[in-house]
Motif scaffolding. Sequence first.
Motif, mmCIF file in Angstrom:
data_model
loop_
_atom_site.group_PDB
_atom_site.id
_atom_site.type_symbol
_atom_site.label_atom_id
_atom_site.label_comp_id
_atom_site.label_asym_id
_atom_site.label_seq_id
_atom_site.Cartn_x
_atom_site.Cartn_y
_atom_site.Cartn_z
ATOM 1 N N GLU A 129 39.212 -58.037 31.061
ATOM 2 C CA GLU A 129 38.413 -59.126 31.639
ATOM 3 C C GLU A 129 39.201 -59.866 32.712
ATOM 4 O O GLU A 129 38.668 -60.206 33.761
ATOM 5 C CB GLU A 129 37.949 -60.084 30.547
ATOM 6 C CG GLU A 129 36.874 -59.478 29.651
ATOM 7 C CD GLU A 129 36.587 -60.292 28.400
ATOM 8 O OE1 GLU A 129 36.996 -61.473 28.334
ATOM 9 O OE2 GLU A 129 35.958 -59.733 27.491
ATOM 10 N N ALA A 130 40.479 -60.084 32.474
ATOM 11 C CA ALA A 130 41.309 -60.825 33.426
ATOM 12 C C ALA A 130 41.580 -60.039 34.705
ATOM 13 O O ALA A 130 41.780 -60.634 35.764
ATOM 14 C CB ALA A 130 42.630 -61.218 32.773
ATOM 15 N N THR A 131 41.590 -58.708 34.604
ATOM 16 C CA THR A 131 41.904 -57.875 35.769
ATOM 17 C C THR A 131 40.659 -57.278 36.413
ATOM 18 O O THR A 131 40.751 -56.661 37.473
ATOM 19 C CB THR A 131 42.838 -56.721 35.380
ATOM 20 O OG1 THR A 131 42.184 -55.905 34.389
ATOM 21 C CG2 THR A 131 44.175 -57.220 34.867
ATOM 22 N N ARG A 140 44.093 -58.048 44.427
ATOM 23 C CA ARG A 140 43.389 -57.507 43.258
ATOM 24 C C ARG A 140 43.060 -56.040 43.531
ATOM 25 O O ARG A 140 42.359 -55.713 44.491
ATOM 26 C CB ARG A 140 42.118 -58.296 42.992
ATOM 27 C CG ARG A 140 41.507 -57.928 41.667
ATOM 28 C CD ARG A 140 40.471 -58.939 41.278
ATOM 29 N NE ARG A 140 40.016 -58.659 39.940
ATOM 30 C CZ ARG A 140 39.456 -59.543 39.173
ATOM 31 N NH1 ARG A 140 39.310 -60.773 39.587
ATOM 32 N NH2 ARG A 140 39.049 -59.214 37.980
ATOM 33 N N THR A 197 48.219 -66.905 35.483
ATOM 34 C CA THR A 197 46.880 -66.307 35.478
ATOM 35 C C THR A 197 46.305 -66.323 34.070
ATOM 36 O O THR A 197 45.137 -66.672 33.868
ATOM 37 C CB THR A 197 46.913 -64.869 36.034
ATOM 38 O OG1 THR A 197 47.357 -64.926 37.395
ATOM 39 C CG2 THR A 197 45.552 -64.201 35.963
ATOM 40 N N LYS A 220 45.311 -69.881 33.310
ATOM 41 C CA LYS A 220 44.151 -70.288 34.102
ATOM 42 C C LYS A 220 42.857 -69.684 33.552
ATOM 43 O O LYS A 220 41.830 -70.335 33.510
ATOM 44 C CB LYS A 220 44.357 -69.857 35.557
ATOM 45 C CG LYS A 220 43.274 -70.279 36.500
ATOM 46 C CD LYS A 220 43.609 -69.828 37.908
ATOM 47 C CE LYS A 220 42.425 -70.006 38.833
ATOM 48 N NZ LYS A 220 42.662 -69.384 40.135
ATOM 49 N N LYS A 221 42.939 -68.428 33.100
ATOM 50 C CA LYS A 221 41.753 -67.736 32.580
ATOM 51 C C LYS A 221 41.543 -67.998 31.087
ATOM 52 O O LYS A 221 40.673 -67.406 30.473
ATOM 53 C CB LYS A 221 41.855 -66.235 32.868
ATOM 54 C CG LYS A 221 41.791 -65.927 34.356
ATOM 55 C CD LYS A 221 41.720 -64.445 34.613
ATOM 56 C CE LYS A 221 41.640 -64.145 36.088
ATOM 57 N NZ LYS A 221 40.302 -64.180 36.623
ATOM 58 N N LYS A 222 42.386 -68.880 30.537
ATOM 59 C CA LYS A 222 42.296 -69.265 29.126
ATOM 60 C C LYS A 222 42.349 -68.068 28.172
ATOM 61 O O LYS A 222 41.618 -67.983 27.186
ATOM 62 C CB LYS A 222 41.040 -70.097 28.879
ATOM 63 C CG LYS A 222 41.065 -71.427 29.624
ATOM 64 C CD LYS A 222 39.848 -72.254 29.331
ATOM 65 C CE LYS A 222 39.809 -73.619 29.934
ATOM 66 N NZ LYS A 222 40.545 -73.978 31.062
ATOM 67 N N ILE A 223 43.245 -67.143 28.477
ATOM 68 C CA ILE A 223 43.460 -65.965 27.645
ATOM 69 C C ILE A 223 44.421 -66.335 26.522
ATOM 70 O O ILE A 223 45.446 -66.979 26.768
ATOM 71 C CB ILE A 223 44.074 -64.812 28.479
ATOM 72 C CG1 ILE A 223 43.072 -64.356 29.545
ATOM 73 C CG2 ILE A 223 44.483 -63.653 27.594
ATOM 74 C CD1 ILE A 223 43.666 -63.389 30.544
ATOM 75 N N LEU A 238 48.591 -58.656 35.610
ATOM 76 C CA LEU A 238 48.022 -59.993 35.847
ATOM 77 C C LEU A 238 48.756 -60.692 36.985
ATOM 78 O O LEU A 238 49.964 -60.554 37.127
ATOM 79 C CB LEU A 238 48.140 -60.853 34.592
ATOM 80 C CG LEU A 238 47.400 -60.381 33.354
ATOM 81 C CD1 LEU A 238 47.769 -61.236 32.155
ATOM 82 C CD2 LEU A 238 45.906 -60.408 33.586
#
Length: 156
Positions: free
Chosen positions: A144-146, A109, A7, A10-13, A104
Motif C-alpha cells: 500500500e505504501a509503495t 516512485r 514515509t 507519514k502513511k501511518k504504517i 519506502l
Amino acid sequence: MTPAVKTAQKKKIKYTLHEYQHDASTDSYGMEAAEKLGVAPERVFKTLVVSLDKKSLAVCIIPVNAMLSMKKAAKAAGAKKAAMAKPDEVQRSTGYVLGGVSPLGQKKRLPTFLDISAQVAETVFVSAGRRGMDLELKPQALLEATGGSFADLEQE
C-alpha cells in the motif's frame, strides 16, 4: 530519521524499527541483517532496482536468500527484458546507497513488485534506508505504501 522511516510515519504504517551494528567488510548486506536480527532469511527482503528494456526502472523486493529472475521481473513489469540497474542509476532514482536501498521513501516512485513468498509472512523486514537499519512491517502495508503488487520474482 531516514526518508523510509519518515514515509512509514507519514502513511501511518505500523512498523518496528530494528538496528544492528553493520560490518563494513560484509559482502551480503541482507544475509548480515538476517543473522544479526536473528530472523529467518526468507523474512528479510532485499530491494533491487532493475532496468526495463533499457528505458525505465522498477523495484523488485525478494528474500535475501533468493536470486531474482530477470525474466520474471520483466514479465511482472510488462517489459521484454530486465537487467540490474547501474549503481549510479539506483542512487539517483532512489536517493539511497547500495546495501541501504529501501522500497519506502525513494526520490522517484517506481513500479514496485514484492515477491509472492511474502504473502505467507505475518511481517517482513526491509531496509529502512541505511545499512544496519531495517523496518519490520506487514507485507500488505508495504504494498500500500509503495503502490506495489505481488509477483513471482524468484529464480527456480
